[in-house]
Design a protein around this motif. Structure first.
Motif, mmCIF file in Angstrom:
data_model
loop_
_atom_site.group_PDB
_atom_site.id
_atom_site.type_symbol
_atom_site.label_atom_id
_atom_site.label_comp_id
_atom_site.label_asym_id
_atom_site.label_seq_id
_atom_site.Cartn_x
_atom_site.Cartn_y
_atom_site.Cartn_z
ATOM 1 N N GLU A 47 0.832 -1.438 0.069
ATOM 2 C CA GLU A 47 -0.019 -0.069 -0.024
ATOM 3 C C GLU A 47 0.959 1.464 0.041
ATOM 4 O O GLU A 47 0.581 2.220 -0.133
ATOM 5 N N GLY A 48 2.138 1.151 0.297
ATOM 6 C CA GLY A 48 3.133 2.310 0.561
ATOM 7 C C GLY A 48 3.685 2.623 -0.866
ATOM 8 O O GLY A 48 4.517 3.314 -0.954
ATOM 9 N N GLY A 49 3.781 1.611 -1.957
ATOM 10 C CA GLY A 49 4.176 1.738 -3.051
ATOM 11 C C GLY A 49 5.352 0.990 -3.156
ATOM 12 O O GLY A 49 5.783 0.069 -2.300
ATOM 13 N N ALA A 50 6.327 1.490 -4.223
ATOM 14 C CA ALA A 50 7.628 0.578 -4.298
ATOM 15 C C ALA A 50 8.387 0.556 -3.027
ATOM 16 O O ALA A 50 9.085 -0.303 -2.876
ATOM 17 N N SER A 51 8.252 1.564 -2.457
ATOM 18 C CA SER A 51 9.136 1.840 -1.347
ATOM 19 C C SER A 51 8.894 1.161 0.091
ATOM 20 O O SER A 51 9.551 0.888 1.082
ATOM 21 N N GLY A 52 7.645 0.315 0.048
ATOM 22 C CA GLY A 52 7.176 -0.336 1.085
ATOM 23 C C GLY A 52 6.297 0.383 1.844
ATOM 24 O O GLY A 52 5.441 1.200 1.328
ATOM 25 N N PHE A 53 6.164 0.333 3.224
ATOM 26 C CA PHE A 53 5.392 0.911 4.210
ATOM 27 C C PHE A 53 5.712 2.499 4.223
ATOM 28 O O PHE A 53 6.953 2.906 4.055
ATOM 29 N N THR A 54 4.757 3.153 4.477
ATOM 30 C CA THR A 54 4.879 4.536 4.594
ATOM 31 C C THR A 54 5.426 4.841 6.231
ATOM 32 O O THR A 54 5.373 3.783 6.916
ATOM 33 N N ARG A 55 5.677 5.932 6.386
ATOM 34 C CA ARG A 55 6.174 6.024 8.113
ATOM 35 C C ARG A 55 5.038 5.943 8.779
ATOM 36 O O ARG A 55 5.063 5.372 10.086
ATOM 37 N N GLU A 56 3.655 6.574 8.691
ATOM 38 C CA GLU A 56 2.635 6.155 9.101
ATOM 39 C C GLU A 56 2.357 4.792 9.430
ATOM 40 O O GLU A 56 1.766 4.435 10.437
ATOM 41 N N GLN A 57 2.291 4.049 8.573
ATOM 42 C CA GLN A 57 1.868 2.754 8.679
ATOM 43 C C GLN A 57 2.880 2.006 9.435
ATOM 44 O O GLN A 57 2.586 1.195 10.358
ATOM 45 N N ALA A 58 4.240 2.257 9.135
ATOM 46 C CA ALA A 58 5.310 1.652 9.980
ATOM 47 C C ALA A 58 5.045 2.199 11.464
ATOM 48 O O ALA A 58 5.202 1.262 12.369
ATOM 49 N N ARG A 59 4.823 3.116 11.977
ATOM 50 C CA ARG A 59 4.587 3.798 13.327
ATOM 51 C C ARG A 59 3.395 2.920 13.839
ATOM 52 O O ARG A 59 3.477 2.545 14.993
ATOM 53 N N GLN A 60 2.231 2.700 13.079
ATOM 54 C CA GLN A 60 1.192 2.218 13.389
ATOM 55 C C GLN A 60 1.496 0.822 13.955
ATOM 56 O O GLN A 60 0.981 0.441 15.126
ATOM 57 N N ILE A 61 2.266 0.201 13.193
ATOM 58 C CA ILE A 61 2.557 -1.365 13.248
ATOM 59 C C ILE A 61 3.312 -1.458 14.881
ATOM 60 O O ILE A 61 2.999 -2.250 15.437
ATOM 61 N N ILE A 62 4.309 -0.600 14.680
ATOM 62 C CA ILE A 62 5.157 -0.910 15.991
ATOM 63 C C ILE A 62 4.527 -0.316 17.292
ATOM 64 O O ILE A 62 4.851 -0.926 18.320
ATOM 65 N N SER A 63 3.650 0.460 17.040
ATOM 66 C CA SER A 63 2.742 0.921 18.005
ATOM 67 C C SER A 63 2.119 -0.039 18.963
ATOM 68 O O SER A 63 1.818 -0.103 19.982
ATOM 69 N N GLY A 64 1.573 -1.090 17.880
ATOM 70 C CA GLY A 64 0.890 -2.158 18.426
ATOM 71 C C GLY A 64 1.635 -3.179 19.530
ATOM 72 O O GLY A 64 1.119 -3.407 20.515
ATOM 73 N N GLY A 65 2.955 -3.176 18.907
ATOM 74 C CA GLY A 65 3.690 -3.999 20.088
ATOM 75 C C GLY A 65 4.011 -2.942 21.394
ATOM 76 O O GLY A 65 4.000 -3.902 22.631
ATOM 77 N N SER A 66 4.250 -1.697 21.120
ATOM 78 C CA SER A 66 4.205 -1.144 22.385
ATOM 79 C C SER A 66 3.067 -0.971 23.419
ATOM 80 O O SER A 66 3.294 -1.238 24.533
ATOM 81 N N ALA A 67 2.024 -0.891 22.646
ATOM 82 C CA ALA A 67 0.525 -1.001 23.481
ATOM 83 C C ALA A 67 0.504 -2.503 24.122
ATOM 84 O O ALA A 67 0.131 -2.536 25.442
ATOM 85 N N LEU A 68 0.812 -3.280 23.617
ATOM 86 C CA LEU A 68 0.791 -4.740 24.047
ATOM 87 C C LEU A 68 1.532 -4.809 25.259
ATOM 88 O O LEU A 68 0.865 -5.183 26.330
ATOM 89 N N LEU A 69 2.715 -4.474 25.280
ATOM 90 C CA LEU A 69 3.609 -4.467 26.355
ATOM 91 C C LEU A 69 3.141 -3.461 27.509
ATOM 92 O O LEU A 69 3.425 -3.819 28.690
#
Length: 268
Positions: A81-103
């Motif tokens: 969804e982020g195009g050829a470069s992969g994740f957008t910064r917003e997507q990346a931060r959202q993914i990692i925020s999930g792990g942070s919220a879990l812990l």
């Protein structure tokens, strides 16, 4: 015992003695955590944290694994969804925020939390196990900070929790080399409280410890845990923030993009 509730690949219950049991039940994925499982764990722990009748929490995994970590299979689909470069910064931060919220959810539980580990505890699954106050495993279990193997860094406060448990040099070895730490080695290193032969023995010892805790003064346990955390977990919030920034950058890197593309191709 209260009725079991199944939601987001997680099974929960609270028995009459005040033992809350949370079981990750996605055995077909080695209990890898997707968004639904993350949310179910966070919601359950948040609710239990407000209840006076929950006196101890047990977290485990069904089907022979504790948790293989994040469900990487979905990463490749989302990264496009982020195009050829992969994740957008917003997507990346959202993914990692999930792990942070879990812990954060695990560490916000005011009563003792026990990790019952059978099989793999890898990636965020290893972070989840180390977020507990007491950890018991079967002999076949292992811990794996696999992040570096796919171009990432530890998250879920693992950069702090492993170093606190086993010391700087051993934690460096685990995080930088990305190799398995077997149960017997984890016991020798001070990472876990006990190792037993098999799942049946694990259930027995964890049940015994949980019942022993449930029978103690709830106020004493809460205040004791808080006092210990003030020293041993003092770096938790700072670790979460450093990892959040670092992982956001790394999730956008060509190395990680190549790794998940290869994973997606191999899993077809």
């Amino acid at each position: 015992m209260s009725d079991e509730i199944t939601h987001g690949g997680v099974v929960t219950s609270v028995d009459d003695s005040g033992i809350g049991r949370l079981t990750i039940s996605r055995p077909e994925r080695m209990n890898a955590l997707d968004g639904g499982a993350h949310q179910a764990i966070e919601d359950t722990l948040a609710e239990w944290s407000t209840r006076d009748d929950v006196r101890v929490v047990v977290i485990d995994g069904a089907g022979g694994s504790f948790s293989a970590g994040a469900d990487v299979r979905g990463f490749a689909e989302r990264s496009t969804e982020g195009g050829a470069s992969g994740f957008t910064r917003e997507q990346a931060r959202q993914i990692i925020s999930g792990g942070s919220a879990l812990l954060r959810a695990v560490r916000s539980v005011p009563v003792p939390v026990i990790a019952s580990v059978d099989g793999a505890a890898a990636g965020i699954g290893a972070s989840l196990a180390l977020g507990a106050d007491l950890i018991y495993t079967t002999a076949r279990s292992y811990f794996l900070l696999a992040f570096v193997n796919i171009g990432l860094m530890p998250d879920g406060a693992a950069s702090m929790s492993f170093a606190t448990a086993v010391g700087r040099v051993r934690a460096n070895e685990l995080a930088l080399l990305g190799e398995k730490l077997r149960a017997a080695e984890a016991l020798d290193a001070g990472l876990v409280n006990g190792v037993v032969d098999d799942r049946a023995a694990l259930d027995e010892v964890v049940g015994t410890v949980a019942r022993k805790l449930a029978g103690k003064s709830a106020a004493a346990l809460r205040l004791t845990k808080a006092a210990l955390d003030a020293h041993t977990m003092a770096g938790f919030d700072a670790a979460i923030e450093r990892e959040l920034e670092g992982q956001t950058e790394l999730l956008q890197s060509p190395e990680f993009q190549a790794a998940i593309t290869a994973f997606a191709g191999a899993s077809k």
